[in-house]
Design an enzyme around this catalytic site. Structure first.
Site, PDB file in Angstrom:
ATOM      1  CE  LYS A  42      -2.996  -2.592   3.106  1.00 45.90           C
ATOM      2  NZ  LYS A  42      -3.254  -2.846   4.533  1.00 45.90           N
ATOM      3  N   GLY A  43       2.145   1.058   0.298  1.00 47.49           N
ATOM      4  CA  GLY A  43       3.036   2.188   0.559  1.00 47.49           C
ATOM      5  C   GLY A  43       3.222   3.162  -0.581  1.00 47.49           C
ATOM      6  CD  GLU A  97       8.931  -0.762  -3.882  1.00 47.58           C
ATOM      7  OE1 GLU A  97       8.049  -0.217  -3.188  1.00 47.58           O
ATOM      8  OE2 GLU A  97       9.544  -1.756  -3.506  1.00 47.58           O
ATOM      9  CG  ASP A 101      15.611  -1.746   3.141  1.00 46.97           C
ATOM     10  OD1 ASP A 101      16.588  -1.049   3.430  1.00 46.97           O
ATOM     11  OD2 ASP A 101      15.138  -2.587   3.917  1.00 46.97           O
ATOM     12  CE  LYS A 129      15.688   2.695   5.196  1.00 45.18           C
ATOM     13  NZ  LYS A 129      15.233   1.629   6.112  1.00 45.18           N
ATOM     14  CG  PHE A 150      11.650   1.729  10.410  1.00 42.48           C
ATOM     15  CD1 PHE A 150      11.692   0.647   9.536  1.00 42.48           C
ATOM     16  CD2 PHE A 150      10.415   2.213  10.810  1.00 42.48           C
ATOM     17  CE1 PHE A 150      10.523   0.053   9.080  1.00 42.48           C
ATOM     18  CE2 PHE A 150       9.240   1.624  10.364  1.00 42.48           C
ATOM     19  CZ  PHE A 150       9.295   0.543   9.500  1.00 42.48           C
ATOM     20  NE  ARG A 163      -0.148   1.390   5.023  1.00 46.65           N
ATOM     21  CZ  ARG A 163       0.849   0.614   4.620  1.00 46.65           C
ATOM     22  NH1 ARG A 163       1.833   1.114   3.907  1.00 46.65           N
ATOM     23  NH2 ARG A 163       0.882  -0.665   4.927  1.00 46.65           N
TER      24      ARG A 163
END
Ligand code: 5GP
Length: 176
Positions: A42-43, A97, A101, A129, A150, A163
């Site tokens: 969902k990001g 995206e 990571d 990242k 994070f 979110r």
């Protein structure tokens, strides 16, 4: 600022301005084409919603939901929870995206899209990242590089929370 946030890394204003820049670049790079933007749930939803306002092309959007087999860092494969709604045969795909990571998700999803017959697959990621990369893969378009912390907000969650924050920030250590 939300009380659980230690520091804002990327402000709402900066995100919007960068989306405009990336959207214009994608518009130029895909001139004459009809790409399909594929967001990973969902990001990536807030980022896709902002970015696509600035892409002046006859595009379509679609969504996929993928996850690691058991959610631990050591597991390198991903499971497709929700497949694409439409065929991507011979289509130019722009995979959207939230953050790259280790790069494992990206690698697997790109392979999957080519298996589905995509003509080309490029990646646009809000965040990168690079220090955490395990798989040698990079996004073609990156919003912002972030340190090895994070982060949450603008789509990125911790246990489905945060979110809706309009910025990207570092979550306080005591919150996870
Ligand atoms: P990768 O396969 O590149 O290791 O994983 C990418 C996914 O891990 C992202 O789509 C995101 O869901 C999650 N992720 C990686 N780093 C972070 C982070 O700092 N914050 C949040 N909220 N999710 C992250």
């Amino acid at each position: 600022m939300h009380p659980d946030i230690q520091e804002i890394l990327v402000s709402e204003k900066a995100i919007i301005a960068r989306c405009e820049e990336l959207g214009k670049k994608i518009t130029k790079d895909y001139e004459g084409k009809k790409p399909i933007l594929v967001a990973l749930l969902k990001g990536s939803v807030p980022f896709m919603a902002e970015l696509m306002k600035y892409i002046d092309l006859d595009l379509e959007i679609d969504f996929m939901d993928v996850s690691s087999y058991d959610g631990t860092e050591s597991v390198g494969d991903v499971r497709i929870n929700k497949d694409l709604s439409n065929s991507v045969q011979d289509d130019d795909i722009i995979l959207v995206e939230d953050i790259v990571d280790t790069g494992r998700t990206l690698k697997r999803v790109i392979e999957f899209l080519y298996q589905k017959g995509a003509k080309s697959v490029k990646v646009v990621s809000l965040l990168d990242k690079p220090d955490r990369r395990v798989v040698k893969i990079d996004a073609d378009y990156v919003g912002f590089k972030v340190p090895n912390e994070f982060v949450v907000g603008f789509g990125l969650d911790y246990n489905q929370r945060y979110r809706n924050l309009p910025y990207v920030g570092i979550l306080k250590r005591e919150c996870y």
